[in-house]
Design a protein around this motif. Sequence first.
Motif, PDB file in Angstrom:
ATOM      1  N   ALA A   1       0.853  -1.278   0.079  1.00 56.04           N
ATOM      2  CA  ALA A   1       0.183  -0.023  -0.088  1.00 56.04           C
ATOM      3  C   ALA A   1       1.019   1.164   0.152  1.00 56.04           C
ATOM      4  O   ALA A   1       0.639   2.218   0.627  1.00 56.04           O
ATOM      5  N   ASP A   2       2.052   1.117  -0.636  1.00 58.58           N
ATOM      6  CA  ASP A   2       3.025   2.459  -0.920  1.00 58.58           C
ATOM      7  C   ASP A   2       2.427   3.241  -2.046  1.00 58.58           C
ATOM      8  O   ASP A   2       2.933   3.351  -3.113  1.00 58.58           O
ATOM      9  N   THR A   3       1.579   4.034  -1.624  1.00 61.96           N
ATOM     10  CA  THR A   3       0.921   5.169  -2.420  1.00 61.96           C
ATOM     11  C   THR A   3       1.896   6.139  -3.092  1.00 61.96           C
ATOM     12  O   THR A   3       1.958   6.525  -4.206  1.00 61.96           O
ATOM     13  N   ALA A   4       2.859   6.418  -2.395  1.00 61.63           N
ATOM     14  CA  ALA A   4       3.948   7.487  -2.737  1.00 61.63           C
ATOM     15  C   ALA A   4       4.765   6.617  -3.923  1.00 61.63           C
ATOM     16  O   ALA A   4       4.951   7.450  -4.989  1.00 61.63           O
ATOM     17  N   ALA A   5       5.175   5.464  -3.827  1.00 64.77           N
ATOM     18  CA  ALA A   5       5.710   4.536  -4.808  1.00 64.77           C
ATOM     19  C   ALA A   5       4.941   4.604  -6.193  1.00 64.77           C
ATOM     20  O   ALA A   5       5.262   4.931  -7.466  1.00 64.77           O
ATOM     21  N   LEU A   6       3.673   4.224  -5.799  1.00 65.96           N
ATOM     22  CA  LEU A   6       2.625   3.996  -7.106  1.00 65.96           C
ATOM     23  C   LEU A   6       2.276   5.416  -7.739  1.00 65.96           C
ATOM     24  O   LEU A   6       1.973   5.590  -8.935  1.00 65.96           O
ATOM     25  N   ASP A   7       2.302   6.551  -6.866  1.00 61.05           N
ATOM     26  CA  ASP A   7       2.313   7.769  -7.375  1.00 61.05           C
ATOM     27  C   ASP A   7       3.137   7.980  -8.723  1.00 61.05           C
ATOM     28  O   ASP A   7       2.954   8.632  -9.616  1.00 61.05           O
ATOM     29  N   ASP A   8       4.284   7.581  -8.343  1.00 62.31           N
ATOM     30  CA  ASP A   8       5.656   7.737  -9.376  1.00 62.31           C
ATOM     31  C   ASP A   8       5.352   6.508 -10.555  1.00 62.31           C
ATOM     32  O   ASP A   8       5.904   6.882 -11.598  1.00 62.31           O
ATOM     33  N   MET A   9       4.707   5.568 -10.432  1.00 67.97           N
ATOM     34  CA  MET A   9       4.703   4.280 -11.215  1.00 67.97           C
ATOM     35  C   MET A   9       3.626   4.411 -12.326  1.00 67.97           C
ATOM     36  O   MET A   9       3.677   3.943 -13.368  1.00 67.97           O
ATOM     37  N   LEU A  10       2.650   5.293 -11.805  1.00 70.64           N
ATOM     38  CA  LEU A  10       1.300   5.331 -12.732  1.00 70.64           C
ATOM     39  C   LEU A  10       1.176   6.699 -13.300  1.00 70.64           C
ATOM     40  O   LEU A  10       1.748   7.742 -12.771  1.00 70.64           O
ATOM     41  N   ALA A  11       1.026   6.638 -14.743  1.00 67.48           N
ATOM     42  CA  ALA A  11       0.931   7.782 -15.336  1.00 67.48           C
ATOM     43  C   ALA A  11      -0.155   8.665 -14.850  1.00 67.48           C
ATOM     44  O   ALA A  11      -1.238   8.248 -14.267  1.00 67.48           O
ATOM     45  N   ALA A  12      -0.028  10.019 -15.014  1.00 63.96           N
ATOM     46  CA  ALA A  12      -0.875  11.064 -14.634  1.00 63.96           C
ATOM     47  C   ALA A  12      -2.518  10.556 -15.008  1.00 63.96           C
ATOM     48  O   ALA A  12      -3.277  10.924 -14.165  1.00 63.96           O
ATOM     49  N   ASP A  13      -2.507  10.134 -16.223  1.00 69.48           N
ATOM     50  CA  ASP A  13      -3.915   9.681 -16.901  1.00 69.48           C
ATOM     51  C   ASP A  13      -4.229   8.163 -16.639  1.00 69.48           C
ATOM     52  O   ASP A  13      -5.260   7.935 -17.319  1.00 69.48           O
ATOM     53  N   CYS A  14      -3.649   7.541 -15.868  1.00 66.92           N
ATOM     54  CA  CYS A  14      -3.822   6.206 -15.572  1.00 66.92           C
ATOM     55  C   CYS A  14      -5.125   5.811 -15.447  1.00 66.92           C
ATOM     56  O   CYS A  14      -5.816   6.490 -14.426  1.00 66.92           O
ATOM     57  N   LEU A  15      -5.886   4.861 -15.910  1.00 67.04           N
ATOM     58  CA  LEU A  15      -7.050   4.480 -15.522  1.00 67.04           C
ATOM     59  C   LEU A  15      -7.012   3.081 -15.268  1.00 67.04           C
ATOM     60  O   LEU A  15      -6.556   2.172 -15.789  1.00 67.04           O
ATOM     61  N   TYR A  16      -7.527   2.605 -13.821  1.00 69.48           N
ATOM     62  CA  TYR A  16      -7.541   1.208 -13.229  1.00 69.48           C
ATOM     63  C   TYR A  16      -8.923   0.766 -13.311  1.00 69.48           C
ATOM     64  O   TYR A  16      -9.833   1.010 -12.480  1.00 69.48           O
TER      65      TYR A  16
END
Length: 191
Positions: A83-98
């Motif tokens: 649940a490392d949202t700081a790391a995920l923030d860097d890994m997901l593109a700004a317009d990522c759709l999940y």
Amino acid sequence: MNAAHVSLSRKVARDLRTRETPPSERLSYPFGGHTPLLQLLLALLVFLSGAVDIHAQRTTLADVLKAAVLRADETRVYAMLAADTAALDDMLAADCLYVHANGVAQTKPQFLAALKSGQFKYAALRYAAAPQVRLYGDAAVLQGTTQIEVTGPDGKTVKLTLLVTAIYAMLNDRWQLVSYQSTNAATAPGH
């Protein structure tokens, strides 16, 4: 060439064929006394067998890029489990759709907020087999089957087998997730 020269040439050739070479004039060949032709054939055989091994071990640029995409996805999975949202923030593109298997689609901010708040927690997330990666210029499509255990807002943990498609793009000099879609894997009749 006149007859005298032909006769002399034949005599020299015959003498050379029948003459015993004294040990002091004999050529010494490496590789156990093999003749130069045999040495050449042996060297060619060694080279060709080595060339086959070299070719089999050759790594292409596509192999390197695919491995980089797999590493990026593996890093994403570890960040999701932690649940490392700081790391995920860097890994997901700004317009990522999940898009989750239940059909819920979340933007990057929505996904990160839900994960950070504990709305859902991943207890396990692993691929059943190595996912396949296909490259399209600066984009890559990763497909595979995952087995996950996720705890929802009601506190219940659900185990699912999902077919996933993740699309990565080379953005800001790194592979970033731009789209993710999962679907419940079909079960065989009677299960």
